[in-house]
Design an enzyme around this catalytic site. Structure first.
Site, PDB file in Angstrom:
ATOM      1  CB  CYS A  48      50.637  -8.136  22.524  1.00 42.03           C
ATOM      2  SG  CYS A  48      50.768  -9.184  21.068  1.00 42.03           S
TER       3      CYS A  48
ATOM      4  CB  CYS B 130      48.439 -15.745  23.475  1.00 39.70           C
ATOM      5  SG  CYS B 130      47.403 -14.683  22.430  1.00 39.70           S
TER       6      CYS B 130
HETATM    7  N1  DGL Z   1      47.479 -11.049  22.276  1.00 38.20           N
HETATM    8  C1  DGL Z   1      48.582 -11.411  21.423  1.00 38.20           C
HETATM    9  C2  DGL Z   1      49.618 -12.176  22.256  1.00 38.20           C
HETATM   10  O1  DGL Z   1      49.636 -12.053  23.467  1.00 38.20           O
HETATM   11  C3  DGL Z   1      48.069 -12.124  20.200  1.00 38.20           C
HETATM   12  C4  DGL Z   1      48.866 -11.849  18.994  1.00 38.20           C
HETATM   13  C5  DGL Z   1      48.141 -12.121  17.695  1.00 38.20           C
HETATM   14  O2  DGL Z   1      47.514 -11.194  17.200  1.00 38.20           O
HETATM   15  O3  DGL Z   1      48.288 -13.238  17.175  1.00 38.20           O
HETATM   16  O4  DGL Z   1      50.441 -12.877  21.746  1.00 38.20           O
END
Ligand code: DGL
Length: 262
Positions: free
Chosen positions: A70, A182
């Site tokens: 993440c 993301c």
């Molecule tokens: N998968 C997360 C990232 O890479 C998303 C974070 C979220 O929950 O907004 O930033």
């Protein structure tokens, strides 16, 4: 070896898929902070506590290494987590550096998609200042996209319209690369391919992350072995229904994007 993967939701499955294909001789423990997803639209201090607590309950189950799959969580907590734990921890950041290097010859611009929180963090600002000597990097926050992804809204007309709307103000001829900053966003590669002009490349940091994981495991003497690519899922809320959702999202992603040879 058991490798932990952590994300707010299903986004880290796009990184886990790459690990399953490149390092099948590990076992995996995947944790989603389902009670608090999405992170990227919440205040930083609040999210920091969620991350630290969720990772603690995952570590209690037992991991030999951890991938913070993440970008948002990495920019908030990776330094603190590395101080706290002695096992190797791999973080993620938007693949701005490789994108700038790949684009140098074309003279085109780079557009980074990420959560609002990632784009606000000093870590992102420092990264862009370090690698963007020519001033060719632009950033576009996509605050709604993690929510769409969590409701398994993938290749639909709604999503096509969403991306068209977000990109309406951009002259896409000026851009050579879009960075998916993301881990939820690679679920949208196929729809982005339909919406973007063919000359634009789409890059994410997933392969680079698994290469870094491999190098770190070698350095720590915990090379992949004795595992069979099993995946155990955990989440902070929603339990059975969410565990089913994670399994089907992982299958969907593997079938759609992981079928080509390495
Ligand atoms: N998968 C997360 C990232 O890479 C998303 C974070 C979220 O929950 O907004 O930033």
């Amino acid at each position: 070896m058991t490798i932990g993967f952590f994300d707010s939701g299903i986004g880290g499955l796009t990184v886990l898929s790459e690990a399953l294909r490149r390092l099948p001789a590990n076992d995996y423990l995947y944790m989603a902070d389902t009670l608090h997803v999405p992170y990227g639209t919440k205040p930083m201090e609040e999210v920091r506590t969620y991350i630290v607590d969720a990772i603690e309950s995952m570590v209690d189950v037992g991991v030999d290494a951890l991938v913070i799959a993440c970008n948002t969580a990495t920019s908030i907590a990776v330094a603190e987590l590395r101080e706290k734990y002695s096992f190797p921890i791999v973080g993620m950041e938007p693949a701005v550096k490789p994108a700038v290097e790949m684009n140098r010859a074309t003279g085109k611009r780079v557009l980074v998609f990420a959560t609002p929180l990632t784009l606000q963090m000093p870590k992102y600002y420092a990264l862009v200042s370090r690698v963007d000597e020519e001033g060719i990097v632009d950033s576009l926050p996509l605050p709604e996209l993690v929510g769409y992804c969590e409701s398994l809204q993938f290749d639909t007309e709604l999503m096509r319209e969403y991306f068209r709307g977000k990109l309406a103000g951009y002259d896409l001829n000026q851009y050579g690369i879009i960075v998916l900053g993301c881990t939820h966003y690679p679920f949208y590669r196929s729809i982005l391919r339909q919406v973007l002009p063919p000359h634009i490349q789409i890059v994410d940091g997933n392969v680079g992350t698994i290469k870094r994981l491999t190098a770190l495991m070698n350095r720590f003497g915990i090379a992949a072995r004795h595992g069979n690519g099993s995946v155990r899922f955990m989440c902070t809320g929603g339990e059975e229904a969410y565990l089913d959702k994670m399994r089907s999202a992982l299958n969907f992603y593997q079938e759609q994007y992981m079928t080509t040879e390495l």
